[in-house]
Design a protein around this motif. Structure first.
Motif, mmCIF file in Angstrom:
data_model
loop_
_atom_site.group_PDB
_atom_site.id
_atom_site.type_symbol
_atom_site.label_atom_id
_atom_site.label_comp_id
_atom_site.label_asym_id
_atom_site.label_seq_id
_atom_site.Cartn_x
_atom_site.Cartn_y
_atom_site.Cartn_z
ATOM 1 N N MET A 118 -31.368 -18.477 -21.305
ATOM 2 C CA MET A 118 -30.858 -17.135 -21.551
ATOM 3 C C MET A 118 -30.566 -16.971 -23.039
ATOM 4 S SD MET A 118 -27.344 -15.341 -20.230
ATOM 5 C CE MET A 118 -26.384 -16.514 -21.194
ATOM 6 N N SER A 119 -31.180 -15.951 -23.642
ATOM 7 C CA SER A 119 -30.936 -15.681 -25.049
ATOM 8 C C SER A 119 -29.816 -14.666 -25.196
ATOM 9 C CB SER A 119 -32.206 -15.130 -25.711
ATOM 10 O OG SER A 119 -31.924 -14.715 -27.036
ATOM 11 N N ALA A 120 -28.831 -14.965 -26.070
ATOM 12 C CA ALA A 120 -27.722 -14.050 -26.330
ATOM 13 C C ALA A 120 -27.894 -13.364 -27.683
ATOM 14 C CB ALA A 120 -26.399 -14.801 -26.285
ATOM 15 N N LYS A 121 -29.116 -13.412 -28.247
ATOM 16 C CA LYS A 121 -29.391 -12.791 -29.538
ATOM 17 C C LYS A 121 -30.074 -11.445 -29.335
ATOM 18 C CE LYS A 121 -31.020 -15.378 -32.829
ATOM 19 N NZ LYS A 121 -31.912 -16.310 -33.563
ATOM 20 N N HIS A 122 -29.584 -10.417 -30.062
ATOM 21 C CA HIS A 122 -30.136 -9.072 -29.933
ATOM 22 C C HIS A 122 -30.204 -8.422 -31.305
ATOM 23 C CE1 HIS A 122 -29.322 -9.503 -25.609
ATOM 24 N NE2 HIS A 122 -28.120 -9.917 -25.960
ATOM 25 N N PHE A 123 -31.137 -7.499 -31.472
ATOM 26 C CA PHE A 123 -31.213 -6.735 -32.710
ATOM 27 C C PHE A 123 -30.122 -5.673 -32.763
ATOM 28 C CE2 PHE A 123 -34.844 -8.488 -34.685
ATOM 29 C CZ PHE A 123 -35.729 -8.869 -33.677
ATOM 30 N N ILE A 124 -29.752 -5.133 -31.622
ATOM 31 C CA ILE A 124 -28.672 -4.143 -31.531
ATOM 32 C C ILE A 124 -27.611 -4.699 -30.600
ATOM 33 C CG2 ILE A 124 -28.052 -1.772 -30.917
ATOM 34 C CD1 ILE A 124 -30.950 -0.966 -31.402
ATOM 35 N N ASN A 125 -26.438 -4.967 -31.118
ATOM 36 C CA ASN A 125 -25.382 -5.596 -30.323
ATOM 37 C C ASN A 125 -24.319 -4.611 -29.831
ATOM 38 O OD1 ASN A 125 -25.887 -8.646 -30.414
ATOM 39 N ND2 ASN A 125 -26.141 -8.045 -32.551
ATOM 40 N N ASP A 126 -24.332 -3.389 -30.358
ATOM 41 C CA ASP A 126 -23.411 -2.360 -29.885
ATOM 42 C C ASP A 126 -24.031 -1.679 -28.670
ATOM 43 O OD1 ASP A 126 -21.836 0.572 -31.436
ATOM 44 O OD2 ASP A 126 -21.932 -0.096 -29.353
ATOM 45 N N PRO A 127 -23.514 -1.890 -27.436
ATOM 46 C CA PRO A 127 -24.171 -1.361 -26.240
ATOM 47 C C PRO A 127 -24.207 0.160 -26.193
ATOM 48 C CG PRO A 127 -22.037 -2.336 -25.683
ATOM 49 C CD PRO A 127 -22.318 -2.698 -27.104
ATOM 50 N N THR A 128 -23.179 0.824 -26.735
ATOM 51 C CA THR A 128 -23.160 2.292 -26.729
ATOM 52 C C THR A 128 -24.256 2.855 -27.616
ATOM 53 O OG1 THR A 128 -20.776 2.318 -26.314
ATOM 54 C CG2 THR A 128 -21.764 4.338 -27.192
ATOM 55 N N HIS A 129 -24.342 2.335 -28.821
ATOM 56 C CA HIS A 129 -25.402 2.768 -29.741
ATOM 57 C C HIS A 129 -26.778 2.433 -29.161
ATOM 58 C CE1 HIS A 129 -27.742 3.483 -33.312
ATOM 59 N NE2 HIS A 129 -28.097 2.217 -33.380
ATOM 60 N N LEU A 130 -26.887 1.279 -28.523
ATOM 61 C CA LEU A 130 -28.167 0.853 -27.966
ATOM 62 C C LEU A 130 -28.662 1.831 -26.908
ATOM 63 C CD1 LEU A 130 -30.460 -1.151 -27.462
ATOM 64 C CD2 LEU A 130 -28.880 -2.502 -26.062
ATOM 65 N N VAL A 131 -27.787 2.202 -25.968
ATOM 66 C CA VAL A 131 -28.190 3.104 -24.891
ATOM 67 C C VAL A 131 -28.575 4.474 -25.436
ATOM 68 C CG1 VAL A 131 -27.375 4.336 -22.838
ATOM 69 C CG2 VAL A 131 -26.872 1.900 -23.110
ATOM 70 N N LEU A 132 -27.759 5.023 -26.322
ATOM 71 C CA LEU A 132 -28.031 6.364 -26.841
ATOM 72 C C LEU A 132 -29.298 6.404 -27.687
ATOM 73 C CD1 LEU A 132 -24.431 7.572 -27.766
ATOM 74 C CD2 LEU A 132 -25.852 8.322 -25.855
ATOM 75 N N SER A 133 -29.500 5.389 -28.490
ATOM 76 C CA SER A 133 -30.703 5.381 -29.330
ATOM 77 C C SER A 133 -31.957 5.176 -28.492
ATOM 78 C CB SER A 133 -30.590 4.307 -30.417
ATOM 79 O OG SER A 133 -30.430 3.013 -29.849
ATOM 80 N N ALA A 134 -31.857 4.399 -27.414
ATOM 81 C CA ALA A 134 -33.001 4.217 -26.522
ATOM 82 C C ALA A 134 -33.339 5.521 -25.808
ATOM 83 C CB ALA A 134 -32.697 3.113 -25.511
ATOM 84 N N LEU A 135 -32.311 6.259 -25.375
ATOM 85 C CA LEU A 135 -32.560 7.560 -24.744
ATOM 86 C C LEU A 135 -33.194 8.528 -25.733
ATOM 87 C CD1 LEU A 135 -29.256 7.980 -22.698
ATOM 88 C CD2 LEU A 135 -31.550 7.675 -21.749
ATOM 89 N N LYS A 136 -32.691 8.539 -26.953
ATOM 90 C CA LYS A 136 -33.254 9.417 -27.990
ATOM 91 C C LYS A 136 -34.732 9.128 -28.215
ATOM 92 C CE LYS A 136 -33.349 12.302 -31.471
ATOM 93 N NZ LYS A 136 -33.322 13.770 -31.225
ATOM 94 N N SER A 137 -35.121 7.852 -28.098
ATOM 95 C CA SER A 137 -36.517 7.487 -28.347
ATOM 96 C C SER A 137 -37.473 8.161 -27.371
ATOM 97 C CB SER A 137 -36.685 5.965 -28.272
ATOM 98 O OG SER A 137 -36.678 5.512 -26.918
ATOM 99 N N ILE A 138 -37.001 8.467 -26.157
ATOM 100 C CA ILE A 138 -37.870 9.133 -25.178
ATOM 101 C C ILE A 138 -38.263 10.508 -25.674
ATOM 102 C CG2 ILE A 138 -38.139 9.832 -22.761
ATOM 103 C CD1 ILE A 138 -37.724 6.823 -23.176
ATOM 104 N N THR A 139 -37.313 11.219 -26.281
ATOM 105 C CA THR A 139 -37.637 12.554 -26.803
ATOM 106 C C THR A 139 -38.603 12.478 -27.980
ATOM 107 O OG1 THR A 139 -35.787 12.652 -28.383
ATOM 108 C CG2 THR A 139 -35.339 13.322 -26.117
ATOM 109 N N LEU A 140 -38.623 11.323 -28.660
ATOM 110 C CA LEU A 140 -39.546 11.148 -29.787
ATOM 111 C C LEU A 140 -40.958 10.836 -29.318
ATOM 112 C CD1 LEU A 140 -37.233 8.941 -32.058
ATOM 113 C CD2 LEU A 140 -37.526 11.431 -32.110
ATOM 114 N N THR A 141 -41.083 10.236 -28.138
ATOM 115 C CA THR A 141 -42.405 9.849 -27.633
ATOM 116 C C THR A 141 -42.956 10.818 -26.605
ATOM 117 O OG1 THR A 141 -41.360 8.425 -25.959
ATOM 118 C CG2 THR A 141 -41.972 7.396 -28.048
ATOM 119 N N ASN A 142 -42.129 11.752 -26.112
ATOM 120 C CA ASN A 142 -42.611 12.753 -25.158
ATOM 121 C C ASN A 142 -41.983 14.100 -25.472
ATOM 122 O OD1 ASN A 142 -43.444 14.324 -23.033
ATOM 123 N ND2 ASN A 142 -42.899 12.855 -21.445
#
Length: 584
Positions: free
Chosen positions: A1-25
């Motif tokens: 199990m890897s505990a290393k991540h590029f984005i460690n803030d879970p709130t920022h991670l979720v919101l930025s991932a959701l935002k990416s959908i609007t950028l690709t569709n």
């Protein structure tokens, strides 16, 4: 199990991932505050809207399946946690087309079922046509272990999304879209396996029960839940065991669907997030070969890719759909093959979509809040507040005992949650002294519970109170009449029946139902609040030594239940006792 991540803030991670959908569709938009990814109103003609969602960490499910021909909206929780009922309510009422009806598709996890169910009940009470389908396709959970909770929902859910979405896009009525979703759910079976657990960004890396180098966990859930077994085996051995769990009719623990070689089937091979594209190809070939050689099954469609992940889970899942006539005028295969314009589905976005600039969004400010309608059943607000305050004070006083009991048999948050809700309602009562309509009085309390109480208990109480208000309105007549014990009893029966459609809990399962059910029964019979409170107290006491059929201990186990009553039942019994005292 890897505990290393590029984005460690879970709130920022979720919101930025959701935002990416609007950028690709370009057909999608994001309600950031409520974490709702939805279809722009100019992207499709009015149709039955399909809403799904759940905890984040399962991408591309669910947000990347929003688009013409698939989902109308997806509601995201934090990582591996259900979105709140308020998020879901806003999605239904503010972010999707409702004129043709709404279908909600949710996976079988307690928090998801309760919170989505609460929002569905709220929408129904507001007069909208909404149906809900619960997906439970995981063969990794056998009948004995699953008990009344049943199987978990995993990657087979996306087949429900795709097929129901295609039928909705064709202009079908809600009753047919609901029917086809149920048929696909009932004819799909899945199982997953993994070589490792996953680490959630933002959490401390703890002492995980990590798999050994050559071990595979067969039946592992998509939230790190334990599987059915651990084995030291290779890929062919892993696939052989997985297919046996799915297809062996002699295994009465898991013979959920009888799929024979004469059936047409769809195979979905899903990457749990950490398997390379190269390796997933080898896995797919092994599965197809064993299906043919061992079971004579040759799927007519094979979908292989990343549909529902467990973060970067080093594993895969297998889903099989038995094709059948759903009775909706279109074959399931035709609906599966229909085009969809969603970033997470293997279909290209059309050139015309890219070149057409988005011109419209559905703004929350343009949507009117649902009015709380009167029931013409009157109460004395001063007397009601007096009785409720006595009940709430008793719950607050009992918090240390409730917390202690829940620490023994649960995760220790029941008492704090009940106290928080009680304090919020007490504060509300000080501001609602002029509300004389019974249903509107309950509506005000429900809003506090929905806001101030979280977790499973909060969802249960909110569903019950929404249905209680609805039960009062069902008894409405042209003339105003006082809220008699008989009227309250009938409304409570309606609320209990509604709650039973969202939780399998029944008397004897060691839940708050063990206190609620005898209270409602006695009030219906005698109309006496004191006798009803006594019945609830006796029901609560009977839970001491009662083995739980639902909740955390179904999976975790333990012997603490022999020493203490169920904390939820105890807390509710204390409330009813205080209510009786305050009503004198």
């Amino acid at each position: 199990m890897s505990a290393k991540h590029f984005i460690n803030d879970p709130t920022h991670l979720v919101l930025s991932a959701l935002k990416s959908i609007t950028l690709t569709n370009p057909t999608t938009a994001l309600d950031t505050q409520n974490k709702i990814l939805y279809l722009r109103p100019d992207a499709a003609k009015p149709q039955v809207s399909i809403i799904s969602g759940g905890g984040s960490g399962h991408e591309p499910s669910f947000a990347a399946f929003v688009g013409p021909g698939l989902l109308s909206a997806a509601v995201a929780g934090t990582i591996f946690a259900s979105p709140s009922a308020e998020q879901i309510r806003r999605c239904i009422l503010q972010r999707v087309e409702k004129s043709k009806g709404v279908l909600v598709v949710v996976m079988n996890y307690t928090g998801d079922v309760l919170n989505f169910g609460m929002a569905v009940e709220k929408a129904k009470a507001a007069g909208f046509e909404v149906e809900m389908v619960v997906m439970a396709d995981d063969a990794g959970v056998g009948r004995s272990k699953g008990g009344k909770v049943g199987r978990r929902g995993i990657a087979g859910t996306v087949l429900v999304h795709k097929i129901a979405g295609a039928l909705a896009a064709s202009g079908a009525a809600l009753k047919d879209v609901y029917l086809v979703a149920k048929v696909v759910a009932e004819n799909t079976v899945s199982i997953g396996s993994s070589l490792s657990h996953v680490h959630v960004p933002g959490r401390e890396a703890g002492e995980e029960d990590e798999l050994k180098k050559d071990e595979v966990e067969i039946g592992m859930g998509i939230h790190n839940e334990d599987g059915s077994e651990r084995a030291t085996t290779d890929l062919p051995g892993t696939v052989k065991t997985m297919l046996k769990y799915m297809l062996d009719q002699s295994d009465k623990e898991r013979a959920f669907i009888d799929i024979s070689k004469s059936d047409e089937t769809v195979l979905l091979v899903n990457n749990l997030g950490g398997v390379s594209v190269l390796e997933l190809g080898g896995i797919t070939t092994e599965i197809v070969n064993q299906l043919g050689s061992d079971y004579g099954i040759k799927p007519v469609r094979i979908l292989s890719g990343t549909f529902m992940t467990s973060l970067n889970g080093l594993g895969f899942s297998i889903s099989l759909l038995r094709l059948t006539d759903a009775g909706v005028g279109k074959p399931l295969l035709e609906l599966l093959d229909a085009p969809a314009e969603a970033a997470g589905w293997a279909a290209p976005i059309k050139t015309s979509t890219w070149t057409k600039p988005p011109t419209e969004t559905r703004e929350a400010s343009q949507d009117a809040e649902v009015e709380s309608k009167p029931s013409n059943i009157s109460i004395d607000p001063a007397q009601a507040s007096k009785a409720l305050n006595a009940a709430l004070d008793r719950v607050i006083k009992a918090e240390p005992d409730i917390t202690r009991y829940d620490t023994v048999v649960g995760d220790g948050d029941c008492g704090i949650g009940l106290k928080r809700g009680a304090e919020g309602v007490k504060q509300h009562l000080g501001k609602s002294s002029s509300v004389k309509d019974a249903a509107q009085f309950v509506d005000g309390i429900t809003s506090v519970i929905e806001t101030d109480m979280d977790g499973t208990s909060g969802a249960l109480y909110a569903i019950f109170l929404n249905a209680l208000a609805n039960g009062l309105r069902q008894q409405s007549s042209g003339e105003s009449k006082p809220a008699s014990p008989a009227i309250w009893a009938k409304a409570l029966q309606t609320a209990s029946e509604s709650l039973s459609s969202y939780t399998p809990a029944r008397p004897g399962d060691r839940t708050l139902i063990d206190a609620l059910s005898p209270f409602v029964e006695e009030l219906t019979k005698s109309g006496d609040v004191s006798k009803s409170a006594q019945a609830a107290d006796e029901g609560s006491k009977k839970t001491k030594g009662m083995k739980a059929s639902l909740g955390r201990t179904v999976y975790v186990g333990g012997s603490g239940y022999e020493e203490v009553p169920d904390p939820g039942a105890y807390g509710l019994a204390e409330f009813f006792t205080g209510l009786a005292e305050g009503s004198r």
